[in-house]
Design a protein around this motif. Structure first.
Motif, short mmCIF file in Angstrom:
data_model
loop_
_atom_site.label_atom_id
_atom_site.label_comp_id
_atom_site.label_asym_id
_atom_site.label_seq_id
_atom_site.Cartn_x
_atom_site.Cartn_y
_atom_site.Cartn_z
N SER A 30 76.61 48.74 -59.51
CA SER A 30 76.08 47.47 -59.99
C SER A 30 75.31 46.75 -58.87
O SER A 30 75.33 47.17 -57.71
CB SER A 30 77.22 46.59 -60.50
OG SER A 30 78.05 47.33 -61.37
N ASP A 31 74.65 45.66 -59.23
CA ASP A 31 73.76 44.97 -58.29
C ASP A 31 74.47 44.33 -57.09
O ASP A 31 73.88 44.18 -56.04
CB ASP A 31 73.01 43.86 -59.03
CG ASP A 31 71.80 44.38 -59.80
OD1 ASP A 31 71.27 45.44 -59.42
OD2 ASP A 31 71.41 43.72 -60.79
N GLU A 121 81.68 38.05 -62.77
CA GLU A 121 80.87 37.02 -63.41
C GLU A 121 79.39 37.26 -63.10
O GLU A 121 78.54 37.25 -64.00
CB GLU A 121 81.32 35.65 -62.85
CG GLU A 121 80.79 34.45 -63.56
CD GLU A 121 81.27 34.38 -65.01
OE1 GLU A 121 82.47 34.63 -65.26
OE2 GLU A 121 80.41 34.08 -65.88
N VAL A 122 79.11 37.53 -61.83
CA VAL A 122 77.71 37.75 -61.41
C VAL A 122 77.15 39.02 -62.04
O VAL A 122 75.98 39.05 -62.45
CB VAL A 122 77.64 37.81 -59.86
CG1 VAL A 122 76.26 38.25 -59.39
CG2 VAL A 122 77.98 36.45 -59.26
N ASP A 123 77.96 40.07 -62.10
CA ASP A 123 77.49 41.36 -62.63
C ASP A 123 77.98 41.63 -64.05
O ASP A 123 78.15 42.78 -64.46
CB ASP A 123 77.90 42.51 -61.70
CG ASP A 123 76.94 42.67 -60.53
OD1 ASP A 123 75.78 42.20 -60.64
OD2 ASP A 123 77.34 43.26 -59.52
N LYS A 124 78.16 40.55 -64.81
CA LYS A 124 78.70 40.70 -66.16
C LYS A 124 77.87 41.65 -67.03
O LYS A 124 78.40 42.42 -67.84
CB LYS A 124 78.79 39.32 -66.82
CG LYS A 124 79.66 39.29 -68.05
CD LYS A 124 79.88 37.86 -68.54
CE LYS A 124 80.57 37.91 -69.89
NZ LYS A 124 80.74 36.57 -70.48
N SER A 133 83.39 53.60 -72.68
CA SER A 133 82.84 53.23 -71.38
C SER A 133 83.50 51.96 -70.85
O SER A 133 84.13 51.21 -71.60
CB SER A 133 81.33 53.00 -71.49
OG SER A 133 80.67 54.20 -71.82
N SER A 134 83.37 51.74 -69.57
CA SER A 134 83.94 50.55 -68.95
C SER A 134 83.26 50.36 -67.60
O SER A 134 82.48 51.21 -67.16
CB SER A 134 85.45 50.71 -68.76
OG SER A 134 85.70 51.83 -67.94
N LEU A 135 83.55 49.24 -66.99
CA LEU A 135 83.08 49.04 -65.62
C LEU A 135 84.21 49.49 -64.70
O LEU A 135 85.28 48.86 -64.67
CB LEU A 135 82.74 47.58 -65.35
CG LEU A 135 82.06 47.35 -64.00
CD1 LEU A 135 80.60 47.81 -64.04
CD2 LEU A 135 82.13 45.88 -63.59
N TYR A 136 83.99 50.58 -63.98
CA TYR A 136 85.00 51.02 -63.03
C TYR A 136 84.89 50.14 -61.78
O TYR A 136 83.80 49.88 -61.28
CB TYR A 136 84.79 52.50 -62.68
CG TYR A 136 85.85 53.01 -61.74
CD1 TYR A 136 87.13 53.27 -62.19
CD2 TYR A 136 85.57 53.21 -60.39
CE1 TYR A 136 88.12 53.71 -61.33
CE2 TYR A 136 86.55 53.66 -59.52
CZ TYR A 136 87.82 53.91 -60.00
OH TYR A 136 88.80 54.35 -59.14
N ILE A 137 86.04 49.67 -61.32
CA ILE A 137 86.07 48.72 -60.20
C ILE A 137 86.78 49.38 -59.03
O ILE A 137 87.90 49.88 -59.17
CB ILE A 137 86.83 47.44 -60.61
CG1 ILE A 137 86.15 46.78 -61.82
CG2 ILE A 137 86.93 46.47 -59.43
CD1 ILE A 137 86.98 45.68 -62.46
N ARG A 138 86.14 49.38 -57.90
CA ARG A 138 86.72 50.04 -56.72
C ARG A 138 86.88 49.07 -55.55
O ARG A 138 85.96 48.86 -54.77
CB ARG A 138 85.81 51.20 -56.31
CG ARG A 138 86.15 51.88 -55.00
CD ARG A 138 87.57 52.39 -54.91
NE ARG A 138 87.92 53.37 -55.90
CZ ARG A 138 87.71 54.69 -55.78
NH1 ARG A 138 87.14 55.18 -54.71
NH2 ARG A 138 88.11 55.50 -56.74
N PRO A 139 88.05 48.43 -55.45
CA PRO A 139 88.36 47.66 -54.25
C PRO A 139 88.79 48.63 -53.14
O PRO A 139 89.51 49.59 -53.42
CB PRO A 139 89.56 46.80 -54.68
CG PRO A 139 89.69 46.99 -56.18
CD PRO A 139 89.10 48.31 -56.48
N PHE A 140 88.36 48.41 -51.93
CA PHE A 140 88.84 49.25 -50.82
C PHE A 140 88.83 48.47 -49.52
O PHE A 140 88.09 47.51 -49.36
CB PHE A 140 88.06 50.57 -50.72
CG PHE A 140 86.57 50.45 -50.48
CD1 PHE A 140 85.72 50.12 -51.53
CD2 PHE A 140 86.02 50.71 -49.24
CE1 PHE A 140 84.33 50.04 -51.32
CE2 PHE A 140 84.64 50.63 -49.02
CZ PHE A 140 83.79 50.29 -50.07
#
Ligand SMILES: Cc1ncc(COP(=O)(O)O)c(C=O)c1O
Ligand SMILES: Cc1ncc(COP(=O)(O)O)c(C=O)c1O
Lengths: 351, 351
Positions: A30-31, A121-124, A133-140
């Protein structure tokens, strides 16, 4: 500013380059990203910034001493366009559990949760609405501090990136029950989502792939006697009508999908046993026809049915059932995740 | 070009900022580094370039899946200004052994050796001549390819950095024989110099430091019954006049210092036993006075004498001897390394 998080927006969105109907897993980003630095002994406020490369000194400890932990989560957009997370606080807590074991400073909850919310919110617009499908989120979090001394770094970076993603696996997987290599030690870091745990699995998995399997089922490192987990999934085994999964330990990741499935199965009246399960028991059940199903459970694939397994030069096929626990449980959990059903457990987290 | 390696020199040397009489370990870096990329299925020719930051996408697999291996070597400058390495081919071979286990593509020997030689030629002035000092050399390989799929990367970077360094430890160390945490699993990656092995040691080491120890002695993960190795050193134990060290295995790094010391001790007529040694045996020997010495052996510290150890809430002191194996063996090996003596084993490698 959303929730006091500073936001610097990109000047050129890449969203028009993305085909949301044909998404691979975790390969388009994402952006924006969330970025947060630990230095001078504390975590500094996170910022949402344009997705951008990370620049490090060659002596940064991430390159040498493997100090890194991560999480995997998903955001779902329902038919109305509302956005939901699934049990995000569990991911936050586990990230800190992992960090502690790797001598990485723990994050304040607000930096994780408010940062995540601001980023989404910004990349909604990047959160796919397509079925499956989904938005995969990768915290690291990784060691960005410098030096060749084998000791914890004095600086770290916490980042969240997101990737609109399709399904992780397609179809059933054939697995190899590992009898040579191991994933984790008693007293080791197996329960942590530490980078090094994954690198160690790649070579044995390659060997399994060469033999015609897609995944490895890890067993204990002492005698390879008990089923532990797969590369990025906990394992469930159905014998007759009972669903069995191994207990978590310092060797096994405490999967959020796993514990959600245990709760759902209990609520559904499915008999569930959380206990050690030996390879011997599984092989015997396969031989006498009582082994009905095996499946993996994890955020990426949600539930991934297993078609058969290899063990010591023999292959065992699982039956083709009409009404599987895998399908039933997957529907219940994904309906909760995607706001298609009630949420009796209070797991959904509306943004 | 030296040995066909392309060289791009820095325009501004930092060497005048460095106090060569007061060097720490691995915290000042020389002017140049070697850089070599794996992409499109092969390693491309290495280059010597100015020491410079590395820029990576946030999805680079090093941040997520811990695919990284490294080596540690030293270059010594003798009184005449000639430069020597110590058994460098052993480091090259071990780097590839580590890489293989971590599913990292192995390096061609010439890229490692010619690259290393070219780098040291360019930064020759950075090799300290001071007694006890050396140029610490850090070759490392990490996953630079992108993507959130837990699978081996498709791109890697091999880098060699160097750091003029003083001694690693100062003085004797007090160690804790670990009874809770473990460093490696049977069938795991303990024998590899994989980044993740080090991160996993930091937290237990911090706990030991809080109790007044400097280092942890790792034991097997099954029963914590046998002595394995220390954080970055193999372990030698002298009972009466016999020097004992554990056999290497898939859990223990095959240390170059360790095997050199075994050869030297044999040549010196010191009785050496390579066999499993239990914590029980060491504790009994401490109690009955037959435990004479313990020391660690590794490139960074060469030989690091141990003053005492903790085990299950008791502390055991080692005697203060006049003529220790540690000092005798350290003098022999460092005299070989620094060209102060003959080299009967053919270990020295003149640049
Ligand atoms: C080793 C391992 N086991 C199990 C899981 C499943 O955990 P969760 O359901 O929280 O995604 C994961 C992560 O996804 C994992 O990496
Ligand atoms: C875990 C570990 N054991 C032992 C050693 C000693 O190996 P060597 O003598 O090759 O430096 C090292 C590295 O220095 C190490 O990292």
């Amino acid at each position: 500013m959303i929730n006091d998080i500073e936001i610097i927006k990109t000047e050129a969105t890449k969203i028009n380059e993305v085909d949301f109907d044909n998404l691979a897993f975790g390969s388009v980003f994402s952006d924006h990203m969330l970025e947060c630095d630990f230095k001078d002994g504390k975590w500094h406020a996170p910022k949402v910034v344009p997705y951008h490369p990370i620049t490090l000194d060659p002596s940064a400890k991430i390159f040498h001493y493997g100090q890194s932990v991560f999480e995997g989560m998903k955001a779902y957009k329902d038919a109305k366009g509302d956005v939901y997370l699934f049990r995000p606080l569990e991911n936050f807590k586990r990230l800190n559990i992992s960090s502690k074991r790797l001598a990485i400073p723990e994050l304040p909850e607000s930096y994780f949760m408010d940062g995540l919310k601001a980023l989404l919110e910004v990349d909604k617009a990047w959160i796919p609405q397509q079925e499956g499908s989904s938005l995969y989120i990768r915290p690291f979090v990784f060691a960005s501090g410098n030096g060749f001394h084998a000791s914890p770094a004095n600086a770290y970076k916490f980042v969240i990136c997101t990737a609109p993603s399709g399904a992780y696996f397609s179809g059933k997987v054939k697995v190899l029950i590992e009898q040579t290599y191991s994933r984790s030690a008693n007293g080791g870091v197996g329960f942590a989502k530490a980078g090094g745990n994954y690198a160690g699995q790649f070579y044995p998995t390659q060997l399994a792939v060469e033999k015609g399997y897609q995944q490895v089922i890890w067993t204990d490192d002492t005698n390879h006697e008990f089923i532990e987990e797969a590369g990025a999934m906990n394992i469930f085994i159905r014998i007759n009508d009972t669903l069995i999964t191994g207990p978590t330990s310092d060797r096994i990741l405490d999967g959020i999908t796993r514990k959600s499935i245990i709760d759902i199965a209990n609520a559904e009246g499915i008999p569930v046993e959380v206990r050690k399960i030996s390879v011997h028991e599984v092989v015997e059940a396969a031989k006498n026809g009582t082994l009905k199903e095996m499946f993996g459970a994890g955020t990426a694939a949600v539930i991934s049915p297993i078609s058969g397994f290899g063990y010591k030069d023999s292959d065992y096929d699982l039956p083709e059932l009409d009404n599987t626990y895998a399908n039933r449980l997957k529907k219940i959990i994904t309906d909760i995740q995607t706001n298609k059903s009630e949420d009796p457990f209070g797991w959904r987290y509306k943004l």
